[in-house]
Design a protein around this motif. Sequence first.
Motif, PDB file in Angstrom:
ATOM      1  N   ALA A   1     -19.642 -25.138   3.039  1.00  0.00           N
ATOM      2  CA  ALA A   1     -18.209 -24.861   3.014  1.00  0.00           C
ATOM      3  C   ALA A   1     -17.920 -23.505   3.654  1.00  0.00           C
ATOM      4  N   ARG A   2     -16.716 -23.347   4.217  1.00  0.00           N
ATOM      5  CA  ARG A   2     -16.275 -22.040   4.695  1.00  0.00           C
ATOM      6  C   ARG A   2     -16.214 -21.085   3.510  1.00  0.00           C
ATOM      7  N   TRP A   3     -16.540 -19.819   3.755  1.00  0.00           N
ATOM      8  CA  TRP A   3     -16.674 -18.900   2.630  1.00  0.00           C
ATOM      9  C   TRP A   3     -16.396 -17.472   3.052  1.00  0.00           C
ATOM     10  N   ARG A   4     -16.211 -16.626   2.051  1.00  0.00           N
ATOM     11  CA  ARG A   4     -16.089 -15.194   2.248  1.00  0.00           C
ATOM     12  C   ARG A   4     -16.829 -14.467   1.123  1.00  0.00           C
ATOM     13  N   HIS A   5     -17.433 -13.344   1.483  1.00  0.00           N
ATOM     14  CA  HIS A   5     -18.143 -12.499   0.515  1.00  0.00           C
ATOM     15  C   HIS A   5     -17.176 -11.418   0.045  1.00  0.00           C
ATOM     16  N   ALA A   6     -16.915 -11.366  -1.261  1.00  0.00           N
ATOM     17  CA  ALA A   6     -15.958 -10.402  -1.810  1.00  0.00           C
ATOM     18  C   ALA A   6     -16.682  -9.373  -2.660  1.00  0.00           C
ATOM     19  N   ARG A   7     -16.392  -8.090  -2.375  1.00  0.00           N
ATOM     20  CA  ARG A   7     -16.991  -6.994  -3.140  1.00  0.00           C
ATOM     21  C   ARG A   7     -15.969  -6.288  -4.030  1.00  0.00           C
ATOM     22  N   THR A   8     -14.706  -6.672  -3.890  1.00  0.00           N
ATOM     23  CA  THR A   8     -13.641  -6.116  -4.735  1.00  0.00           C
ATOM     24  C   THR A   8     -12.678  -7.243  -5.087  1.00  0.00           C
ATOM     25  N   LEU A   9     -11.852  -6.990  -6.107  1.00  0.00           N
ATOM     26  CA  LEU A   9     -10.842  -7.969  -6.485  1.00  0.00           C
ATOM     27  C   LEU A   9      -9.884  -8.225  -5.329  1.00  0.00           C
ATOM     28  N   GLN A  10      -9.535  -7.169  -4.600  1.00  0.00           N
ATOM     29  CA  GLN A  10      -8.604  -7.324  -3.490  1.00  0.00           C
ATOM     30  C   GLN A  10      -9.198  -8.204  -2.386  1.00  0.00           C
TER      31      GLN A  10
ATOM     32  N   ARG B   1      -7.992 -15.238 -12.227  1.00  0.00           N
ATOM     33  CA  ARG B   1      -8.634 -15.092 -13.537  1.00  0.00           C
ATOM     34  C   ARG B   1     -10.163 -15.047 -13.387  1.00  0.00           C
ATOM     35  N   ALA B   2     -10.711 -15.934 -12.554  1.00  0.00           N
ATOM     36  CA  ALA B   2     -12.163 -15.961 -12.334  1.00  0.00           C
ATOM     37  C   ALA B   2     -12.632 -14.673 -11.666  1.00  0.00           C
ATOM     38  N   LEU B   3     -11.884 -14.190 -10.702  1.00  0.00           N
ATOM     39  CA  LEU B   3     -12.269 -12.958 -10.017  1.00  0.00           C
ATOM     40  C   LEU B   3     -12.192 -11.753 -10.954  1.00  0.00           C
ATOM     41  N   ARG B   4     -11.217 -11.743 -11.837  1.00  0.00           N
ATOM     42  CA  ARG B   4     -11.121 -10.642 -12.805  1.00  0.00           C
ATOM     43  C   ARG B   4     -12.313 -10.644 -13.767  1.00  0.00           C
ATOM     44  N   GLU B   5     -12.802 -11.823 -14.133  1.00  0.00           N
ATOM     45  CA  GLU B   5     -13.990 -11.892 -14.983  1.00  0.00           C
ATOM     46  C   GLU B   5     -15.181 -11.239 -14.300  1.00  0.00           C
ATOM     47  N   ILE B   6     -15.241 -11.351 -12.979  1.00  0.00           N
ATOM     48  CA  ILE B   6     -16.362 -10.784 -12.218  1.00  0.00           C
ATOM     49  C   ILE B   6     -16.174  -9.290 -11.988  1.00  0.00           C
ATOM     50  N   PHE B   7     -14.988  -8.904 -11.502  1.00  0.00           N
ATOM     51  CA  PHE B   7     -14.788  -7.526 -11.045  1.00  0.00           C
ATOM     52  C   PHE B   7     -14.242  -6.584 -12.114  1.00  0.00           C
ATOM     53  N   ILE B   8     -13.440  -7.085 -13.030  1.00  0.00           N
ATOM     54  CA  ILE B   8     -12.807  -6.219 -14.024  1.00  0.00           C
ATOM     55  C   ILE B   8     -13.526  -6.287 -15.367  1.00  0.00           C
ATOM     56  N   GLU B   9     -13.811  -7.521 -15.834  1.00  0.00           N
ATOM     57  CA  GLU B   9     -14.425  -7.681 -17.149  1.00  0.00           C
ATOM     58  C   GLU B   9     -15.944  -7.553 -17.110  1.00  0.00           C
ATOM     59  N   GLY B  10     -16.537  -7.689 -15.928  1.00  0.00           N
ATOM     60  CA  GLY B  10     -17.988  -7.537 -15.811  1.00  0.00           C
ATOM     61  C   GLY B  10     -18.784  -8.558 -16.589  1.00  0.00           C
ATOM     62  N   ARG B  11     -18.346  -9.813 -16.571  1.00  0.00           N
ATOM     63  CA  ARG B  11     -19.010 -10.844 -17.367  1.00  0.00           C
ATOM     64  C   ARG B  11     -20.341 -11.291 -16.781  1.00  0.00           C
TER      65      ARG B  11
ATOM     66  N   ALA C   1     -23.876 -10.553 -14.027  1.00  0.00           N
ATOM     67  CA  ALA C   1     -24.812  -9.486 -13.671  1.00  0.00           C
ATOM     68  C   ALA C   1     -24.399  -8.775 -12.385  1.00  0.00           C
ATOM     69  N   SER C   2     -23.861  -9.529 -11.430  1.00  0.00           N
ATOM     70  CA  SER C   2     -23.499  -8.938 -10.144  1.00  0.00           C
ATOM     71  C   SER C   2     -21.996  -8.711 -10.054  1.00  0.00           C
ATOM     72  N   PRO C   3     -21.556  -7.523  -9.597  1.00  0.00           N
ATOM     73  CA  PRO C   3     -20.125  -7.262  -9.423  1.00  0.00           C
ATOM     74  C   PRO C   3     -19.624  -7.709  -8.060  1.00  0.00           C
ATOM     75  N   GLU C   4     -20.148  -8.820  -7.564  1.00  0.00           N
ATOM     76  CA  GLU C   4     -19.727  -9.362  -6.280  1.00  0.00           C
ATOM     77  C   GLU C   4     -19.470 -10.854  -6.443  1.00  0.00           C
ATOM     78  N   ALA C   5     -18.754 -11.425  -5.484  1.00  0.00           N
ATOM     79  CA  ALA C   5     -18.380 -12.832  -5.587  1.00  0.00           C
ATOM     80  C   ALA C   5     -18.426 -13.492  -4.222  1.00  0.00           C
ATOM     81  N   VAL C   6     -18.540 -14.803  -4.245  1.00  0.00           N
ATOM     82  CA  VAL C   6     -18.366 -15.641  -3.066  1.00  0.00           C
ATOM     83  C   VAL C   6     -17.175 -16.548  -3.338  1.00  0.00           C
ATOM     84  N   VAL C   7     -16.249 -16.594  -2.396  1.00  0.00           N
ATOM     85  CA  VAL C   7     -15.093 -17.487  -2.484  1.00  0.00           C
ATOM     86  C   VAL C   7     -15.238 -18.532  -1.384  1.00  0.00           C
TER      87      VAL C   7
END
Length: 446
Positions: A119-128, A166-176, A178-184
């Motif tokens: 799938a097309r994707w982007r690597h996100a290191r911040t909520l923005q 909401r999912a991104l906030r769990e990763i970047f803000i709540e720290g749920r 291990a990694s503070p990064e995401a793939v969308v």
Amino acid sequence: MKVLVVGGGGREHAIVRALTRSQTDGLELFCAPGNAGIAHDARLLDVAADDVPGLVGAVEREGVHFTVVGPEAPLVAGLVDELDRRGRLAFGPTGAAAQLESSKAFAKQAMEEAGVPTARWRHARTLQEGMAAVEELANPGVVVKADGLAAGKGVTVADSHQDAERALREIFIEGRFASPEAVVEERLRGREISAMALCDGELAFPLQPARDYKRALDRDEGHNTGGMGACSPAPGLREQDAWMLAELVHLPLLRLMRQRGTPFRGVLYAGLMLTDDGPRVLELNVRFGDPEAQAMLPRLQTNLLDLMLRAMRPGGLLKPADGERSDWSGDCAVTVVLASAGYPASSSTGDPIDGLDNVPPGIEVTHAGTALRDGRTVTAGGRVLNVTALGADPDAARESAYAAARMISFPGMQMRSDIALGIAEEPRAEEGTVGSWLRERGGTNG
């Protein structure tokens, strides 16, 4: 031969059972740490699955000849590397190769470089950055993934921008996670399958595809879980389609990893979406799927231990042109997961389990989260038991699995009621666009 299986879940119990069926002379099985069910099939060692020094010490102390690593955490932590440094043979990838699972971004970059469809994707290191990717990729929904290991719970299929945020906030803000990064990723539509292959660093030996059911509730609703059931084989696909998928997905990744100096040996798992435009990889894992292994391995009639040992030397697995195929039961298998109260948000432990002795012969009950307390088997995790039945068709296997599952009980027990429901009516590969796509583009393995 002394063989150690590392892990204590349903996947590891299924591996232990498959190894016992290998009928290898002088086979002595160990499991670390194991569980109450595995204790009937192997000698348990009191070492946690993520305790790399403890496991290495146990291998040397017990004189283990071959170690089979079940879960991802010890692979990522470098257990195979440590055993290799001591001249001890182990099944599974090195820590460097295990990044195909430990980092979603690493896996997506590898797939792009290898030319594997995804799938097309982007690597996100911040909520923005994450929300910008949601705006770009939504069609209308997206999939948000925590970048690191998340025990099967780091993926959110977001139907709206609110769900994605909401999912991104769990990763970047709540720290749920291990990694503070995401793939969308863009959200794909189609039928999901799990395609696994044994790999020797050069060649891929595909196992028959399976299907698992991730959501907690019927009709694929509720929270994401590690898996609430599985069926094997995946509906509609033939064995030659598995070889085509291996050439499309597994072999290009093996070539890439070898070129990078980190050859991949072990099980490479590709979670696929079969879209009208062809297969697309949703995720990569570096070990047997759970609970797919519980449904698949009881159907395998080839010697699993022999295949694993051969996978540990380059070129040890034969090319399909050499005429080799794995040997599978013609029956279908359906696995139903019995989960504890509160799962997946939490789990109730210590609850007594009744009815295990009532399960008839021919039904395989593998333990996932169990322990012994005062001589009784009790719950000790979120997913507690896996009930697997074979049948001449999916409906027969499903009926037997659920009949056996209803014989077992413990307080708050949960199970989905729709595992493998309706798959007998799904189109066969030769009748649908996916099968045609594979035959046209899958290469020479067919």
